[in-house]
Design a protein around this motif. Structure first.
Motif, PDB file in Angstrom:
ATOM      1  N   SER A  75       0.948  -1.343   0.063  1.00 47.00           N
ATOM      2  CA  SER A  75      -0.040  -0.148  -0.031  1.00 47.00           C
ATOM      3  C   SER A  75       1.153   1.116   0.194  1.00 47.00           C
ATOM      4  O   SER A  75       0.711   2.090  -0.309  1.00 47.00           O
ATOM      5  CB  SER A  75      -0.972  -0.571   1.446  1.00 47.00           C
ATOM      6  OG  SER A  75      -1.539  -0.668   1.008  1.00 47.00           O
ATOM      7  N   GLU A 102      -1.577  -8.504  -0.502  1.00 44.08           N
ATOM      8  CA  GLU A 102      -2.260  -7.376  -2.065  1.00 44.08           C
ATOM      9  C   GLU A 102      -1.228  -8.490  -3.091  1.00 44.08           C
ATOM     10  O   GLU A 102      -1.987  -8.290  -4.166  1.00 44.08           O
ATOM     11  CB  GLU A 102      -1.877  -6.105  -1.525  1.00 44.08           C
ATOM     12  CG  GLU A 102      -1.736  -5.800  -0.814  1.00 44.08           C
ATOM     13  CD  GLU A 102      -3.618  -5.880  -0.375  1.00 44.08           C
ATOM     14  OE1 GLU A 102      -4.804  -6.008  -0.985  1.00 44.08           O
ATOM     15  OE2 GLU A 102      -3.879  -4.886   1.078  1.00 44.08           O
ATOM     16  N   VAL A 150      -2.346 -10.794  -6.258  1.00 41.76           N
ATOM     17  CA  VAL A 150      -2.117 -10.896  -7.579  1.00 41.76           C
ATOM     18  C   VAL A 150      -1.495 -11.697  -8.619  1.00 41.76           C
ATOM     19  O   VAL A 150      -1.647 -12.896  -9.234  1.00 41.76           O
ATOM     20  CB  VAL A 150      -1.796  -9.413  -8.381  1.00 41.76           C
ATOM     21  CG1 VAL A 150      -0.895  -9.734  -9.669  1.00 41.76           C
ATOM     22  CG2 VAL A 150      -2.649  -8.197  -7.906  1.00 41.76           C
ATOM     23  N   SER A 204      -9.669 -13.353  -8.296  1.00 41.42           N
ATOM     24  CA  SER A 204      -8.234 -13.066  -8.067  1.00 41.42           C
ATOM     25  C   SER A 204      -7.535 -13.333  -8.930  1.00 41.42           C
ATOM     26  O   SER A 204      -8.381 -14.080  -9.734  1.00 41.42           O
ATOM     27  CB  SER A 204      -7.736 -12.951  -6.713  1.00 41.42           C
ATOM     28  OG  SER A 204      -7.812 -14.478  -6.098  1.00 41.42           O
ATOM     29  N   THR A 215      -6.224   0.025  -9.901  1.00 40.09           N
ATOM     30  CA  THR A 215      -5.528  -0.734 -10.238  1.00 40.09           C
ATOM     31  C   THR A 215      -5.159  -1.536  -9.108  1.00 40.09           C
ATOM     32  O   THR A 215      -5.304  -3.050  -8.932  1.00 40.09           O
ATOM     33  CB  THR A 215      -4.422  -1.795 -11.346  1.00 40.09           C
ATOM     34  OG1 THR A 215      -3.256  -1.009 -11.285  1.00 40.09           O
ATOM     35  CG2 THR A 215      -4.675  -1.911 -12.481  1.00 40.09           C
ATOM     36  N   ILE A 216      -5.238  -0.775  -8.001  1.00 38.12           N
ATOM     37  CA  ILE A 216      -5.260  -1.021  -6.294  1.00 38.12           C
ATOM     38  C   ILE A 216      -5.986  -1.764  -5.912  1.00 38.12           C
ATOM     39  O   ILE A 216      -7.262  -0.222  -6.389  1.00 38.12           O
ATOM     40  CB  ILE A 216      -4.093  -0.105  -5.490  1.00 38.12           C
ATOM     41  CG1 ILE A 216      -3.022  -0.230  -5.787  1.00 38.12           C
ATOM     42  CG2 ILE A 216      -4.618  -0.433  -4.502  1.00 38.12           C
ATOM     43  CD1 ILE A 216      -2.278   1.065  -5.435  1.00 38.12           C
ATOM     44  N   HIS A 260      -8.813  -2.715  -2.938  1.00 39.96           N
ATOM     45  CA  HIS A 260      -8.701  -4.359  -2.068  1.00 39.96           C
ATOM     46  C   HIS A 260      -9.929  -5.584  -2.522  1.00 39.96           C
ATOM     47  O   HIS A 260     -10.814  -5.375  -2.822  1.00 39.96           O
ATOM     48  CB  HIS A 260      -8.394  -3.755  -0.791  1.00 39.96           C
ATOM     49  CG  HIS A 260      -7.116  -2.795  -0.901  1.00 39.96           C
ATOM     50  ND1 HIS A 260      -5.971  -3.334  -0.592  1.00 39.96           N
ATOM     51  CD2 HIS A 260      -7.070  -1.922  -0.467  1.00 39.96           C
ATOM     52  CE1 HIS A 260      -5.461  -2.582  -0.102  1.00 39.96           C
ATOM     53  NE2 HIS A 260      -6.084  -1.483  -0.258  1.00 39.96           N
ATOM     54  N   ASP A 261      -9.484  -6.604  -1.917  1.00 36.81           N
ATOM     55  CA  ASP A 261      -8.649  -7.081  -1.959  1.00 36.81           C
ATOM     56  C   ASP A 261      -7.540  -7.918  -3.182  1.00 36.81           C
ATOM     57  O   ASP A 261      -7.003  -8.927  -3.370  1.00 36.81           O
ATOM     58  CB  ASP A 261      -7.946  -8.111  -1.033  1.00 36.81           C
ATOM     59  CG  ASP A 261      -8.308  -7.839   0.470  1.00 36.81           C
ATOM     60  OD1 ASP A 261      -7.755  -6.783   0.012  1.00 36.81           O
ATOM     61  OD2 ASP A 261      -8.401  -8.530   1.704  1.00 36.81           O
ATOM     62  N   HIS A 273      -7.614  -6.681  -5.492  1.00 38.18           N
ATOM     63  CA  HIS A 273      -6.877  -5.874  -7.172  1.00 38.18           C
ATOM     64  C   HIS A 273      -7.341  -6.315  -8.549  1.00 38.18           C
ATOM     65  O   HIS A 273      -6.084  -6.214  -9.240  1.00 38.18           O
ATOM     66  CB  HIS A 273      -5.498  -6.503  -6.973  1.00 38.18           C
ATOM     67  CG  HIS A 273      -5.006  -5.511  -5.240  1.00 38.18           C
ATOM     68  ND1 HIS A 273      -5.491  -4.508  -4.352  1.00 38.18           N
ATOM     69  CD2 HIS A 273      -4.648  -6.570  -4.302  1.00 38.18           C
ATOM     70  CE1 HIS A 273      -4.956  -4.787  -3.932  1.00 38.18           C
ATOM     71  NE2 HIS A 273      -4.498  -5.094  -3.444  1.00 38.18           N
ATOM     72  N   LEU A 313       0.388  -2.780  -8.350  1.00 41.69           N
ATOM     73  CA  LEU A 313       0.361  -2.360  -6.809  1.00 41.69           C
ATOM     74  C   LEU A 313       1.311  -1.469  -6.787  1.00 41.69           C
ATOM     75  O   LEU A 313       0.901  -0.875  -5.950  1.00 41.69           O
ATOM     76  CB  LEU A 313       0.175  -3.686  -5.781  1.00 41.69           C
ATOM     77  CG  LEU A 313      -0.821  -4.509  -6.334  1.00 41.69           C
ATOM     78  CD1 LEU A 313      -0.666  -6.428  -4.977  1.00 41.69           C
ATOM     79  CD2 LEU A 313      -1.825  -3.795  -6.045  1.00 41.69           C
ATOM     80  N   SER A 323      -9.869   2.362  -3.806  1.00 42.24           N
ATOM     81  CA  SER A 323      -9.716   1.229  -3.269  1.00 42.24           C
ATOM     82  C   SER A 323     -10.019   0.308  -2.371  1.00 42.24           C
ATOM     83  O   SER A 323     -10.062  -1.441  -2.618  1.00 42.24           O
ATOM     84  CB  SER A 323      -8.414   1.221  -3.144  1.00 42.24           C
ATOM     85  OG  SER A 323      -7.280   2.096  -4.504  1.00 42.24           O
TER      86      SER A 323
END
Length: 585
Positions: free
Chosen positions: A80, A106, A110, A146, A468-469, A471-472, A474, A519, A555
């Motif tokens: 973050s 995070e 991805v 995700s 593109t951030i 949560h969670d 992404h 991120l 986000s």
């Protein structure tokens, strides 16, 4: 520790040999008794070996100064900050933080285990301790898409790494309560390895807390008021008091802390942008605020040092006492926590707000240039929200500034300015009502999933913002006043391989590229700080009245474990009732 080192410590402690470093006549913060006293401190081979009259090869006069342990951030997501550990630690040290307990969920959402390994590798060979909790929920829930899935078998071997302290924030309450096999296996692995398990108890009642404690879940950082915090402590939990860039709970939770229960509280940041840390500090600022509101300085420091050390079983960190690692801070002023210098393992790393003798660490390149932005074909119709006039109300997400929680707002269709006397079957943004569009686009596998909704409270008057951030999981999240700018934002983010963007009239006002998983970036934190400043200036051009961090706020609007109403790539999600709902009802 080898035999000779132990012998050196013993001999230095009884004055048979000299210490490497002695701080003379300094006021020592005693985190055990929550008190202070004046004496001298002897250091040998990176450890404190004694308090008393010692001789040293290097002697520092600590008269009218204070010495306290290096600070420990009890829960954070380094991602973050937008930079990896190899860059993050520099700013942390400047704020007196010498250790963090981080959850890499995070980047794991991805990139799976590749993301965990990247963070572990990036934290090596730096004068700073990064401890890890293994992501418990990848994906966070079954209600979002995700980039990876981590099962108990994927995590188990990581416990062999001495930097791994436990299982990170368990946020899937139904999986725990319903005793789902994979979740129970993750809990058992942590328990059998004698590791700590962190919780995530947003919106919990007391019975739900009972369930978490029965599952050996020990902490929570989602309390909203002092009554909730006290209830968690009564049930045997540690409460991690969070002060991040969006979620700010310090003011509400400090009244729960008293001299009798303070050992059950720690300080943390959770999610904090690098510019926020640079301008406003980290948990060192939480200490200052706590003291200003009436807490003893020694108690506030205890919450940022020995408490997290005891909680996470670090054993030899968090105190100025013999046998403890010589991570410490020299302070010019206690109440204002003015840092004169910082020592890591007995070596000077910060002096007069400057980093000393620190080599630039380079993050491993294994995944830095891997593109993780895979969008479906998009056009303006991708953002079309159909309005069924057979229904009377709209379900709307309303932002609460500086909170992760949102309000589930229900508005009459007939009361919305842009829909009055309008025969269109599509929603058009209503600026008079502060209603704009929000979209979450699945960006890992180009599945075509797009969740659409209506957002109130972001204050955008024109253009769009995207990141593109989200949560969670992404995915790519956008908010905007028109479909053209939302489409343009999505395509620009795809070209950049991820990041944050502000757009107006299909022109980029400001952006930051985050090429590591969408991120983080491998550039210097000072460069990122400047780019974030440009983003905040740009957002004022399209949302002139905004008074909170819109990027982190956006986000968290896709996090389906924080009440009340959120949005994922699969649509609007009612967190209270744990189900998807339609925009119209």
């Amino acid at each position: 520790m080898d035999k000779q080192t132990l012998i050196n410590h013993i001999k230095a402690s009884n004055k048979s040999i000299k210490c490497d470093l002695v701080i003379k006549n300094v006021t020592i913060i005693d985190v055990f008794n929550k008190d202070k006293f004046v004496d001298s401190v002897g250091v040998k081979d990176g450890y404190i070996v004694g308090i008393g009259d010692y001789d040293g090869y290097q002697v520092i006069d600590g008269t009218n100064k204070y010495i306290c342990p290096g600070l420990i951030d009890s829960h954070c997501h380094i991602e973050s900050s937008l930079v990896p550990p190899s860059e993050y630690y520099k700013l942390a040290l400047l704020n007196g933080i010498t250790s963090v307990i981080t959850d890499p969920h995070e980047i794991s959402n991805v990139m799976g285990t590749d993301g965990i390994n990247f963070m572990l590798d990036s934290s090596k060979e730096i004068p700073f301790d990064v401890y890890f909790m293994l992501p418990s929920c990848v994906p966070g829930t079954s209600f979002e898409s995700s980039g990876a899935t981590l099962l108990s078998k994927d995590l188990k071997d990581f416990y062999l790494n001495d930097k791994v302290l436990g299982l990170a924030e368990v946020m899937d309450y139904p999986a725990v309560s319903d005793c789902k096999d994979n979740m129970v296996d993750k809990l058992l692995d942590a328990i059998n390895c004698n590791k700590v398990i962190d919780g995530h108890s947003a919106g919990f009642n007391s019975m739900m807390t009972n369930t978490y404690r029965s599952a050996n879940i020990l902490t929570d950082h989602e309390c909203n008021n002092s009554e909730e915090a006290i209830d968690k402590v009564r049930r045997g939990m540690y409460v991690l008091i969070r002060e991040g860039s969006v979620a700010k709970n310090l003011k509400e939770l400090l009244p729960a802390v008293n001299e009798g229960n303070s050992s059950r509280f720690c300080l943390c940041t959770d999610d904090k942008h690098i510019d926020d840390i640079a301008h406003n500090g980290s948990i060192n600022s939480s200490i200052v605020y706590a003291v200003q509101t009436g807490l003893k300085p020694e108690t506030a420091i205890q919450m940022a040092t020995i408490n997290p050390s005891n909680l996470y079983r670090l054993n030899n960190k968090g105190a100025i006492a013999p046998g403890y690692i010589a991570d410490f801070i020299i302070l010019d002023d206690l109440e204002e926590f003015n840092i004169s210098s910082v020592y890591k393992d007995g070596k000077l790393v910060v002096n007069d707000n400057k980093l000393i003798n620190i080599k630039t660490a380079v993050s491993p390149s294994s995944i830095i240039y891997k593109n993780t932005i895979n969008l479906p074909k998009l056009d303006e119709s991708s953002f079309n929200i159909r309005i069924n006039k057979d229904y009377s109300k709209l379900n709307i997400i309303e932002i609460i500034p500086n909170k992760l929680e949102s309000i589930h707002l229900k508005l009459n269709i007939s009361d919305i300015d842009s829909l009055k006397n309008n025969n269109s079957e599509s929603f058009h943004c209503s600026l008079r009502d502060d209603l704009i569009k929000i979209a979450v686009i699945e960006r890992h596998k180009a599945s075509g999933n797009i969740g659409l909704g209506i957002l109130k409270g972001l204050g955008i008057k024109e253009g769009a913002v995207g990141t593109t951030i989200a949560h969670d999981s992404h995915n790519l999240i956008l908010a905007g006043t028109n479909d053209k700018d939302m489409l343009f934002s999505a395509k620009e983010l795809e070209k950049m391989h991820g990041g944050i963007i502000v757009v107006k009239n299909e022109k980029v006002l400001a952006h930051i590229q985050l090429e590591i998983g969408g991120l983080m970036t491998n550039r210097k934190y000072t460069e990122i700080e400047n780019e974030l400043e440009k983003l905040h200036l740009a957002i004022k051009l399209i949302a002139p009245d905004i008074n909170f961090n819109p990027f982190l706020t956006l986000s968290f609007l896709s996090l389906p474990v924080i009440p009340d109403l959120k949005i994922t790539d699969r649509g609007l999600f009612d967190v209270i009732n744990f189900k998807f709902i339609d925009i119209c009802e």
